[in-house]
Write a protein that holds these residues in place. Structure first.
Motif, short mmCIF file in Angstrom:
data_model
loop_
_atom_site.label_atom_id
_atom_site.label_comp_id
_atom_site.label_asym_id
_atom_site.label_seq_id
_atom_site.Cartn_x
_atom_site.Cartn_y
_atom_site.Cartn_z
N PRO A 1 0.89 -1.08 0.12
CA PRO A 1 -0.28 -0.12 0.33
C PRO A 1 0.57 1.19 -0.18
CG PRO A 1 0.29 -0.95 2.16
CD PRO A 1 1.00 -2.24 1.03
N ARG A 2 -0.09 2.12 -0.70
CA ARG A 2 1.12 4.23 -1.09
C ARG A 2 1.38 3.74 0.41
NH1 ARG A 2 -2.24 3.44 -5.08
NH2 ARG A 2 -1.66 4.19 -7.43
N GLN A 3 -0.58 4.22 1.49
CA GLN A 3 -0.45 4.54 3.16
C GLN A 3 -1.22 3.23 4.09
OE1 GLN A 3 -0.94 9.39 2.56
NE2 GLN A 3 -2.59 8.12 1.09
N VAL A 4 -0.38 3.79 5.10
CA VAL A 4 -1.25 2.14 6.27
C VAL A 4 -1.38 2.75 7.15
CG1 VAL A 4 -0.43 0.36 7.59
CG2 VAL A 4 0.56 0.30 5.56
N PHE A 5 -2.45 3.84 7.68
CA PHE A 5 -2.91 4.74 8.89
C PHE A 5 -3.25 3.16 10.05
CE2 PHE A 5 -4.03 6.34 4.56
CZ PHE A 5 -3.15 7.34 5.46
N ALA A 6 -3.38 3.55 11.08
CA ALA A 6 -3.73 2.51 12.40
C ALA A 6 -3.80 2.79 13.25
CB ALA A 6 -2.49 1.66 12.49
N ILE A 7 -5.11 2.70 14.29
CA ILE A 7 -6.13 3.79 15.17
C ILE A 7 -5.64 2.94 16.43
CG2 ILE A 7 -8.19 4.75 15.66
CD1 ILE A 7 -7.12 5.63 12.48
N GLY A 8 -5.28 4.16 17.83
CA GLY A 8 -5.08 3.71 18.07
C GLY A 8 -6.22 4.32 19.66
N LEU A 9 -6.23 3.14 20.23
CA LEU A 9 -7.88 3.85 21.37
C LEU A 9 -8.71 3.70 20.89
CD1 LEU A 9 -5.73 5.94 23.99
CD2 LEU A 9 -6.32 3.45 24.28
N ASN A 10 -9.69 2.88 19.69
CA ASN A 10 -10.55 2.69 19.34
C ASN A 10 -11.16 1.54 19.29
OD1 ASN A 10 -12.01 3.98 17.40
ND2 ASN A 10 -11.56 3.15 15.86
N TYR A 11 -11.14 1.21 20.58
CA TYR A 11 -12.14 0.15 21.45
C TYR A 11 -12.41 0.21 22.98
CZ TYR A 11 -12.51 -2.95 17.38
OH TYR A 11 -12.49 -3.67 16.38
N ARG A 12 -13.82 1.01 23.80
CA ARG A 12 -13.89 1.91 24.02
C ARG A 12 -13.32 0.90 25.61
NH1 ARG A 12 -18.37 1.58 21.32
NH2 ARG A 12 -18.92 4.19 21.18
N ARG A 13 -13.57 -0.62 25.26
CA ARG A 13 -13.10 -1.42 26.59
C ARG A 13 -11.69 -1.53 26.66
NH1 ARG A 13 -15.41 -7.10 25.75
NH2 ARG A 13 -14.20 -7.77 27.60
N HIS A 14 -10.64 -1.37 25.11
CA HIS A 14 -9.11 -1.06 25.17
C HIS A 14 -9.21 0.18 25.94
CE1 HIS A 14 -5.25 -2.12 24.02
NE2 HIS A 14 -5.26 -1.06 23.09
N ALA A 15 -9.71 1.21 25.68
CA ALA A 15 -9.31 2.32 26.20
C ALA A 15 -9.44 2.28 27.82
CB ALA A 15 -10.40 3.22 25.51
N GLU A 16 -10.14 1.55 28.31
CA GLU A 16 -11.00 1.50 29.55
C GLU A 16 -9.21 0.51 30.64
OE1 GLU A 16 -14.64 -0.13 30.98
OE2 GLU A 16 -15.46 1.29 29.26
N GLU A 17 -8.51 -0.81 29.52
CA GLU A 17 -7.53 -1.60 30.28
C GLU A 17 -6.98 -0.82 30.15
OE1 GLU A 17 -7.15 -4.64 28.32
OE2 GLU A 17 -6.74 -3.84 26.63
N ASP B 1 -4.66 1.14 0.49
CA ASP B 1 -4.02 1.81 1.08
C ASP B 1 -5.14 0.96 2.35
OD1 ASP B 1 -2.32 3.37 0.45
OD2 ASP B 1 -3.78 5.80 1.24
N VAL B 2 -4.32 0.84 3.60
CA VAL B 2 -4.55 -0.31 4.25
C VAL B 2 -5.28 0.78 5.59
CG1 VAL B 2 -4.16 -1.77 6.27
CG2 VAL B 2 -4.06 -1.74 3.23
N ILE B 3 -6.12 0.73 6.20
CA ILE B 3 -5.88 0.94 7.89
C ILE B 3 -6.29 0.02 9.26
CG2 ILE B 3 -7.51 2.47 9.10
CD1 ILE B 3 -9.22 3.71 6.86
N PHE B 4 -5.92 0.13 9.60
CA PHE B 4 -5.86 -0.94 11.07
C PHE B 4 -6.69 -0.10 11.77
CE2 PHE B 4 -2.62 -4.23 11.02
CZ PHE B 4 -2.02 -4.41 9.42
N THR B 5 -7.87 -1.03 12.35
CA THR B 5 -8.68 0.02 12.50
C THR B 5 -8.69 0.02 14.01
OG1 THR B 5 -10.56 -1.73 12.57
CG2 THR B 5 -10.58 -0.16 10.78
N GLY B 6 -7.82 -0.28 15.27
CA GLY B 6 -7.48 -0.52 16.46
C GLY B 6 -8.14 -1.45 17.10
N THR B 7 -7.26 -2.18 18.01
CA THR B 7 -7.35 -3.56 18.25
C THR B 7 -7.86 -3.66 20.08
OG1 THR B 7 -6.38 -5.69 19.49
CG2 THR B 7 -5.83 -3.56 20.49
N PRO B 8 -9.20 -4.61 20.45
CA PRO B 8 -10.28 -4.57 21.50
C PRO B 8 -9.74 -4.39 22.64
CG PRO B 8 -10.37 -6.79 20.22
CD PRO B 8 -9.56 -5.34 18.75
N SER B 9 -9.98 -4.75 23.28
CA SER B 9 -9.58 -4.95 25.20
C SER B 9 -8.62 -6.40 25.07
CB SER B 9 -10.54 -5.38 26.10
OG SER B 9 -11.29 -6.61 25.84
N GLY B 10 -7.69 -7.27 25.94
CA GLY B 10 -6.81 -7.74 25.56
C GLY B 10 -5.86 -8.38 25.58
#
Ligand code: ZN
Length: 282
Positions: free
Chosen positions: A73-89, A238-247
């Motif tokens: 991909p020309r661009q790879v985006f990734a998003i942090g803290l994009n699941y509510r329970r992951h932000a909590e943990e 282009d690719v977007i990693f949309t964030g990880t859940p809790s755990g």
């Protein structure tokens, strides 16, 4: 429709168990492919052809030959803290706008990749990954799905010491060689009953460590595309990693990280399972 990169050639995946595909360049008499990147660049033409005329000799796919469904991909985006329970943990506040960083494209690998662990602080992060089809610039949320080629499974592997060192070096800590496994194939959005609410998770040697649903996302896929495309153009492939859940391992007590010899399996409902093998320092 499921689309894969088999040893550098784009294939239509006609069945997944066992995986069988049709070589797109052969089936289209050279009109599309052979590289999968060239297909994203002509996404509308390709999907029109694939929906009507795609037929050709089918052959068994070797999963070890499945590269990432968007390998360059020309661009790879990734998003942090994009699941509510992951932000909590993690004890972090929910961000008001998407916490965006990049993984450098050279870290992308595919199905059955073997990834060398550079330290004892490498963590797992299963993520739903979006691949862009049509170019997107100033796209509204209502129009956003029309710019998506499809969805796949990703692992945002993260070396936590580098990531949080020297004032947050997310791009480096998440871009060691092989730290962007994606695959095994792209699934177009029409194949999902509801692409906004998918089960996802991952396991280490069979022990489930993440188990969630994408309806826990803070910023939905349409919201991410609208907000990113308000700043820059999203290009085909282009690719977007949309964030990880809790755990994740870093948020556990005691903390836990990946070890050489382990098998990391990541799954998403309607897509399949991405397998990643871990080894020691090369
Ligand atoms: Zn992540």
């Amino acid at each position: 429709m499921k689309l894969a990169d088999h040893d550098g050639r784009a294939v239509l995946v006609v069945t997944t168990e066992p995986p069988i595909g049709i070589d797109i360049a052969t089936a289209s008499d050279g009109r599309f492919g052979p590289s999968i990147g060239a297909i994203y660049d002509r996404w509308d033409e390709f999907t029109a052809w694939a929906g009507a005329a795609a037929d050709g000799p089918a052959f068994p796919l070797d999963e070890r030959s499945l590269r990432a469904p968007s390998p360059e991909p020309r661009q790879v985006f990734a998003i942090g803290l994009n699941y509510r329970r992951h932000a909590e943990e993690t004890g972090a506040q929910l961000p008001a706008i998407p916490a965006t960083f990049t993984k450098f494209p050279a870290c992308i690998v595919g199905q059955e990749a073997t990834v060398a662990l550079p330290s004892e602080k490498v963590d797992w992060e299963v993520e739903l990954v979006v691949v862009i089809g049509r170019p997107a610039r100033n796209v509204t949320e209502a129009d956003a799905w029309a710019h998506v080629a499809g969805l796949t499974i990703g692992q945002d592997l993260s070396e936590r010491d580098v990531q949080f060192g020297a004032g947050f070096q997310f791009a480096l800590g998440k871009s060691y060689e092989g730290f962007g496994p994606m695959g095994p194939w792209l699934v177009t959005t029409d194949e999902f009953a509801d692409p906004s609410n998918l089960a996802l998770g991952c396991s280490i040697d069979g022990e489930t460590v993440q188990d969630a649903r994408t309806d826990d996302l803070v910023f939905s896929i349409p919201s991410l595309i609208a907000q990113l495309s308000a700043i820059l153009t999203l290009y085909p492939g282009d690719v977007i990693f949309t964030g990880t859940p809790s755990g994740v391992g870093v948020a556990r007590s005691p903390q836990r990280f990946l070890q050489p010899g382990q098998l990391l399996e990541s799954w998403i409902e309607g897509i399949g399972t991405l397998r990643t093998h871990l080894t020691g320092t090369p």
